[in-house]
Design a protein around this motif. Structure first.
Motif, PDB file in Angstrom:
ATOM      1  N   GLN A  82       0.837  -1.210   0.000  1.00 22.98           N
ATOM      2  CA  GLN A  82       0.000   0.000   0.000  1.00 22.98           C
ATOM      3  C   GLN A  82       0.865   1.251   0.000  1.00 22.98           C
ATOM      4  O   GLN A  82       0.618   2.202  -0.759  1.00 22.98           O
ATOM      5  CB  GLN A  82      -0.911   0.024   1.221  1.00 22.98           C
ATOM      6  CG  GLN A  82      -2.159  -0.802   1.143  1.00 22.98           C
ATOM      7  CD  GLN A  82      -3.169  -0.357   2.200  1.00 22.98           C
ATOM      8  OE1 GLN A  82      -3.272   0.838   2.528  1.00 22.98           O
ATOM      9  NE2 GLN A  82      -3.920  -1.317   2.725  1.00 22.98           N
ATOM     10  N   LEU A  83       1.881   1.260   0.864  1.00 21.82           N
ATOM     11  CA  LEU A  83       2.759   2.432   0.934  1.00 21.82           C
ATOM     12  C   LEU A  83       3.480   2.647  -0.392  1.00 21.82           C
ATOM     13  O   LEU A  83       3.591   3.780  -0.882  1.00 21.82           O
ATOM     14  CB  LEU A  83       3.786   2.258   2.055  1.00 21.82           C
ATOM     15  CG  LEU A  83       3.274   2.177   3.496  1.00 21.82           C
ATOM     16  CD1 LEU A  83       4.447   2.107   4.463  1.00 21.82           C
ATOM     17  CD2 LEU A  83       2.385   3.359   3.844  1.00 21.82           C
ATOM     18  N   ALA A  84       3.965   1.566  -0.961  1.00 20.70           N
ATOM     19  CA  ALA A  84       4.704   1.679  -2.225  1.00 20.70           C
ATOM     20  C   ALA A  84       3.807   2.227  -3.335  1.00 20.70           C
ATOM     21  O   ALA A  84       4.228   3.078  -4.139  1.00 20.70           O
ATOM     22  CB  ALA A  84       5.274   0.317  -2.611  1.00 20.70           C
ATOM     23  N   SER A  85       2.561   1.774  -3.384  1.00 22.69           N
ATOM     24  CA  SER A  85       1.651   2.212  -4.441  1.00 22.69           C
ATOM     25  C   SER A  85       1.270   3.674  -4.298  1.00 22.69           C
ATOM     26  O   SER A  85       0.902   4.327  -5.280  1.00 22.69           O
ATOM     27  CB  SER A  85       0.390   1.347  -4.448  1.00 22.69           C
ATOM     28  OG  SER A  85      -0.343   1.520  -3.244  1.00 22.69           O
ATOM     29  N   SER A  86       1.365   4.184  -3.054  1.00 25.24           N
ATOM     30  CA  SER A  86       1.042   5.599  -2.846  1.00 25.24           C
ATOM     31  C   SER A  86       2.274   6.494  -2.889  1.00 25.24           C
ATOM     32  O   SER A  86       2.193   7.692  -2.593  1.00 25.24           O
ATOM     33  CB  SER A  86       0.310   5.785  -1.508  1.00 25.24           C
ATOM     34  OG  SER A  86       1.114   5.354  -0.429  1.00 25.24           O
ATOM     35  N   GLY A  87       3.419   5.927  -3.229  1.00 27.14           N
ATOM     36  CA  GLY A  87       4.628   6.725  -3.429  1.00 27.14           C
ATOM     37  C   GLY A  87       5.422   7.010  -2.171  1.00 27.14           C
ATOM     38  O   GLY A  87       6.343   7.842  -2.198  1.00 27.14           O
ATOM     39  N   VAL A  88       5.138   6.339  -1.072  1.00 26.65           N
ATOM     40  CA  VAL A  88       5.892   6.552   0.174  1.00 26.65           C
ATOM     41  C   VAL A  88       7.215   5.802   0.076  1.00 26.65           C
ATOM     42  O   VAL A  88       7.255   4.618  -0.246  1.00 26.65           O
ATOM     43  CB  VAL A  88       5.092   6.059   1.394  1.00 26.65           C
ATOM     44  CG1 VAL A  88       5.906   6.202   2.675  1.00 26.65           C
ATOM     45  CG2 VAL A  88       3.783   6.820   1.512  1.00 26.65           C
ATOM     46  N   GLY A  89       8.305   6.481   0.378  1.00 19.79           N
ATOM     47  CA  GLY A  89       9.612   5.848   0.357  1.00 19.79           C
ATOM     48  C   GLY A  89       9.893   5.133   1.672  1.00 19.79           C
ATOM     49  O   GLY A  89       9.692   5.701   2.751  1.00 19.79           O
ATOM     50  N   PHE A  90      10.353   3.898   1.607  1.00 19.16           N
ATOM     51  CA  PHE A  90      10.644   3.138   2.825  1.00 19.16           C
ATOM     52  C   PHE A  90      11.510   1.941   2.478  1.00 19.16           C
ATOM     53  O   PHE A  90      11.628   1.526   1.324  1.00 19.16           O
ATOM     54  CB  PHE A  90       9.348   2.646   3.491  1.00 19.16           C
ATOM     55  CG  PHE A  90       8.643   1.568   2.706  1.00 19.16           C
ATOM     56  CD1 PHE A  90       8.877   0.214   2.948  1.00 19.16           C
ATOM     57  CD2 PHE A  90       7.754   1.898   1.683  1.00 19.16           C
ATOM     58  CE1 PHE A  90       8.245  -0.770   2.206  1.00 19.16           C
ATOM     59  CE2 PHE A  90       7.120   0.912   0.946  1.00 19.16           C
ATOM     60  CZ  PHE A  90       7.365  -0.422   1.190  1.00 19.16           C
ATOM     61  N   GLU A  91      12.091   1.362   3.529  1.00 20.69           N
ATOM     62  CA  GLU A  91      12.755   0.066   3.459  1.00 20.69           C
ATOM     63  C   GLU A  91      12.228  -0.757   4.615  1.00 20.69           C
ATOM     64  O   GLU A  91      12.093  -0.255   5.733  1.00 20.69           O
ATOM     65  CB  GLU A  91      14.272   0.212   3.561  1.00 20.69           C
ATOM     66  CG  GLU A  91      15.018  -1.110   3.522  1.00 20.69           C
ATOM     67  CD  GLU A  91      16.511  -0.964   3.795  1.00 20.69           C
ATOM     68  OE1 GLU A  91      17.200  -2.000   3.837  1.00 20.69           O
ATOM     69  OE2 GLU A  91      16.968   0.185   4.005  1.00 20.69           O
ATOM     70  N   LEU A  92      11.929  -2.022   4.369  1.00 16.89           N
ATOM     71  CA  LEU A  92      11.410  -2.911   5.401  1.00 16.89           C
ATOM     72  C   LEU A  92      12.324  -4.126   5.512  1.00 16.89           C
ATOM     73  O   LEU A  92      12.591  -4.806   4.529  1.00 16.89           O
ATOM     74  CB  LEU A  92       9.982  -3.356   5.067  1.00 16.89           C
ATOM     75  CG  LEU A  92       9.330  -4.369   6.013  1.00 16.89           C
ATOM     76  CD1 LEU A  92       9.194  -3.803   7.415  1.00 16.89           C
ATOM     77  CD2 LEU A  92       7.959  -4.802   5.471  1.00 16.89           C
ATOM     78  N   VAL A  93      12.795  -4.385   6.729  1.00 20.57           N
ATOM     79  CA  VAL A  93      13.689  -5.517   6.989  1.00 20.57           C
ATOM     80  C   VAL A  93      12.970  -6.515   7.895  1.00 20.57           C
ATOM     81  O   VAL A  93      12.495  -6.148   8.981  1.00 20.57           O
ATOM     82  CB  VAL A  93      15.000  -5.057   7.657  1.00 20.57           C
ATOM     83  CG1 VAL A  93      15.924  -6.260   7.897  1.00 20.57           C
ATOM     84  CG2 VAL A  93      15.695  -4.000   6.812  1.00 20.57           C
ATOM     85  N   LEU A  94      12.878  -7.748   7.442  1.00 19.77           N
ATOM     86  CA  LEU A  94      12.300  -8.828   8.241  1.00 19.77           C
ATOM     87  C   LEU A  94      13.438  -9.692   8.759  1.00 19.77           C
ATOM     88  O   LEU A  94      14.104 -10.390   7.985  1.00 19.77           O
ATOM     89  CB  LEU A  94      11.336  -9.675   7.399  1.00 19.77           C
ATOM     90  CG  LEU A  94      10.203  -8.929   6.679  1.00 19.77           C
ATOM     91  CD1 LEU A  94       9.328  -9.914   5.906  1.00 19.77           C
ATOM     92  CD2 LEU A  94       9.357  -8.138   7.666  1.00 19.77           C
ATOM     93  N   VAL A  95      13.674  -9.636  10.056  1.00 22.34           N
ATOM     94  CA  VAL A  95      14.747 -10.413  10.683  1.00 22.34           C
ATOM     95  C   VAL A  95      14.137 -11.682  11.256  1.00 22.34           C
ATOM     96  O   VAL A  95      13.305 -11.612  12.172  1.00 22.34           O
ATOM     97  CB  VAL A  95      15.446  -9.605  11.787  1.00 22.34           C
ATOM     98  CG1 VAL A  95      16.574 -10.434  12.414  1.00 22.34           C
ATOM     99  CG2 VAL A  95      15.984  -8.289  11.238  1.00 22.34           C
ATOM    100  N   GLY A  96      14.536 -12.813  10.714  1.00 25.26           N
ATOM    101  CA  GLY A  96      13.994 -14.076  11.200  1.00 25.26           C
ATOM    102  C   GLY A  96      13.827 -15.069  10.072  1.00 25.26           C
ATOM    103  O   GLY A  96      14.165 -14.819   8.912  1.00 25.26           O
ATOM    104  N   ASP A  97      13.294 -16.212  10.427  1.00 25.45           N
ATOM    105  CA  ASP A  97      13.061 -17.275   9.465  1.00 25.45           C
ATOM    106  C   ASP A  97      11.881 -18.089   9.981  1.00 25.45           C
ATOM    107  O   ASP A  97      11.358 -17.815  11.053  1.00 25.45           O
ATOM    108  CB  ASP A  97      14.308 -18.159   9.322  1.00 25.45           C
ATOM    109  CG  ASP A  97      14.455 -18.719   7.911  1.00 25.45           C
ATOM    110  OD1 ASP A  97      13.413 -19.019   7.288  1.00 25.45           O
ATOM    111  OD2 ASP A  97      15.604 -18.857   7.448  1.00 25.45           O
ATOM    112  N   GLY A  98      11.457 -19.068   9.219  1.00 24.53           N
ATOM    113  CA  GLY A  98      10.342 -19.874   9.676  1.00 24.53           C
ATOM    114  C   GLY A  98       9.560 -20.466   8.528  1.00 24.53           C
ATOM    115  O   GLY A  98       9.868 -20.264   7.336  1.00 24.53           O
ATOM    116  N   GLU A  99       8.508 -21.177   8.884  1.00 29.67           N
ATOM    117  CA  GLU A  99       7.750 -21.950   7.910  1.00 29.67           C
ATOM    118  C   GLU A  99       7.040 -21.104   6.866  1.00 29.67           C
ATOM    119  O   GLU A  99       6.722 -21.585   5.775  1.00 29.67           O
ATOM    120  CB  GLU A  99       6.729 -22.842   8.642  1.00 29.67           C
ATOM    121  CG  GLU A  99       5.739 -22.098   9.513  1.00 29.67           C
ATOM    122  CD  GLU A  99       6.209 -21.889  10.947  1.00 29.67           C
ATOM    123  OE1 GLU A  99       5.343 -21.695  11.817  1.00 29.67           O
ATOM    124  OE2 GLU A  99       7.439 -21.899  11.189  1.00 29.67           O
TER     125      GLU A  99
END
Length: 410
Positions: A253-270
């Motif tokens: 949603q943020l990307a489609s509205s032109g908001v600049g960001f970076e998202l980091v997901l730390v972890g792993d799993g199923e």
């Protein structure tokens, strides 16, 4: 804090299903803090973790832990035989208890036979080490084993309930029986205590204590400084409970509205393959990355490198990683569930939003990204103070120490 009687050594056992485990660093911290208070802690685990142990502090715990299921089938069978002949009455009562637990359980019969076998081996081990009290983390199968050890050998037990799994399976794991038979029960939040109070007669409420999970000096920094980057970080197992799939959709949603960001997901799993596919479907490869499992210092650096911390959990107890992020001066974005509102104050040290609400999650992310640095600084300071006051592992270990001392004196 009351002194232990001279005849009562400060020695006890700790039992966990899997230990050490990347998501159970708070247990390690708790044990080490108790040891600094003079306790001799004997670690037991039913089994090890089924993934690589990446944290050096966790690797150090491997050699300090006795694993039940690492024993040969012969040694466990021998423990059963010895118990049957040495204490037939107690073994019979324990077998009846195992059958009673099985009838109400959501697990098959053979699991309870295994729990009884594990209890026979552990009961002998506890006697040999002269341990008269056992503390368990989580009210699931390790507490079944502790309850059976209590029948077999008279070793008292206590346990810490975290949620949400225990509260999802109250009947299936016989949680009421375990609370009634325990010397005392620890909840990690007032919400958790209230759920346990629902199970038993009010005359037993006094045995339910709140002891918070804690963070150590690596996170309890003396000063905090806001980060003005456009990076948000989420730390946790990639699974349905933590809500990372919803987080990726909100990021889209943020990307489609032109908001600049970076998202980091730390972890792993199923859920990693599914989340990676969502990232591709939303064409977010340049904005969202997954690190895999990381050690404690890497997690700390990822949090410090972010503007804010986001955890869109659908179900939770009170996540330790929220405490870690707040202690490092990062405002947190999380759901208005369980124990979270006991720590996170909306618009003071973070943002709360309804669980499962993608639009509200996206709005919270947008607000964090647009909040001025001066406000982020104030929010970070508020959060760090709250954690220092409520979640210092030394303070919380002191509470546990007092409870253990009282349990051994009786």
């Amino acid at each position: 804090m009351p002194e232990l009687k001279p005849s009562t050594p400060k020695r006890l056992g700790y039992l966990i299903n899997q230990y050490p485990k990347i998501s159970h660093s708070f247990i390690r911290r708790e044990i080490l803090a108790l040891e600094t208070l003079g306790w001799e802690i004997h670690r037991f685990a039913l089994r090890g973790w089924d993934a690589e142990v990446v944290d050096p502090d966790d690797r150090a715990e491997l050699g300090r832990t006795a694993y039940v299921l690492d024993r040969s089938a012969l040694s466990i069978a021998w423990a059963i035989v010895i118990t049957m002949f040495a204490a037939p009455g107690k073994f019979g009562r324990s077998l009846i208890m195992a059958l009673a637990l099985m009838r109400r359980s959501d697990r098959p019969f053979f699991r309870h036979v295994i729990y009884l076998a594990e209890a026979c081996w552990l009961a002998r081990e506890l006697r040999q080490r002269q341990l008269s009290h056992l503390h368990v983390h989580f009210g699931t199968n390790p507490t079944d084993v502790a309850l059976l050890i209590n029948c077999l050998a008279g070793v008292s037990f206590s346990f810490t309930v975290h949620g949400p799994e225990e509260f999802d399976r109250v009947g299936g794991i016989n949680l009421k029986t375990k609370v009634e038979q325990a010397k005392f029960v620890v909840a990690i939040s007032s919400f958790g205590r209230a759920q346990l109070m629902r199970l038993i007669d009010p005359s037993g409420w006094r045995k339910i204590k709140v002891v918070h999970c804690g963070v150590d000096e690596r996170f309890l920094v003396s000063s905090v400084k806001a980060n003005e980057s456009n990076r948000l970080v989420c730390v946790g197992r990639l699974c349905e409970q933590k809500g990372q799939a919803l987080l990726v959709s909100a990021a889209a949603q943020l990307a489609s509205s032109g908001v600049g960001f970076e998202l980091v997901l730390v972890g792993d799993g199923e859920h990693r393959p599914m989340i990676e596919q969502l990232i591709r479907d939303h064409q977010l490869q340049g904005k969202v990355r997954i690190t895999g499992w990381s050690d404690g210092e890497t997690v700390r650096q990822e949090i410090l490198g972010a503007r804010g911390f986001v955890l869109p959990s659908f179900a939770e107890g009170l996540a330790v990683v929220l405490m870690e992020a707040m202690a490092l001066g990062r405002p947190v974005l999380t759901t208005y569930i369980a124990g979270n509102p006991e720590l996170v104050v909306h618009e003071q040290n973070g943002w709360l939003f309804p669980a499962g609400a993608e639009d509200e999650l996206a709005d919270a992310m947008r607000r964090c990204l647009e909040t001025p640095a001066s406000v982020l600084q104030a929010m970070g300071e508020h959060g760090a103070l709250a954690v220092a006051q409520k979640h210092n592992v030394k303070t919380e270990a002191g509470k546990l120490s007092e409870l253990f001392a009282q349990a051994l004196e009786k």
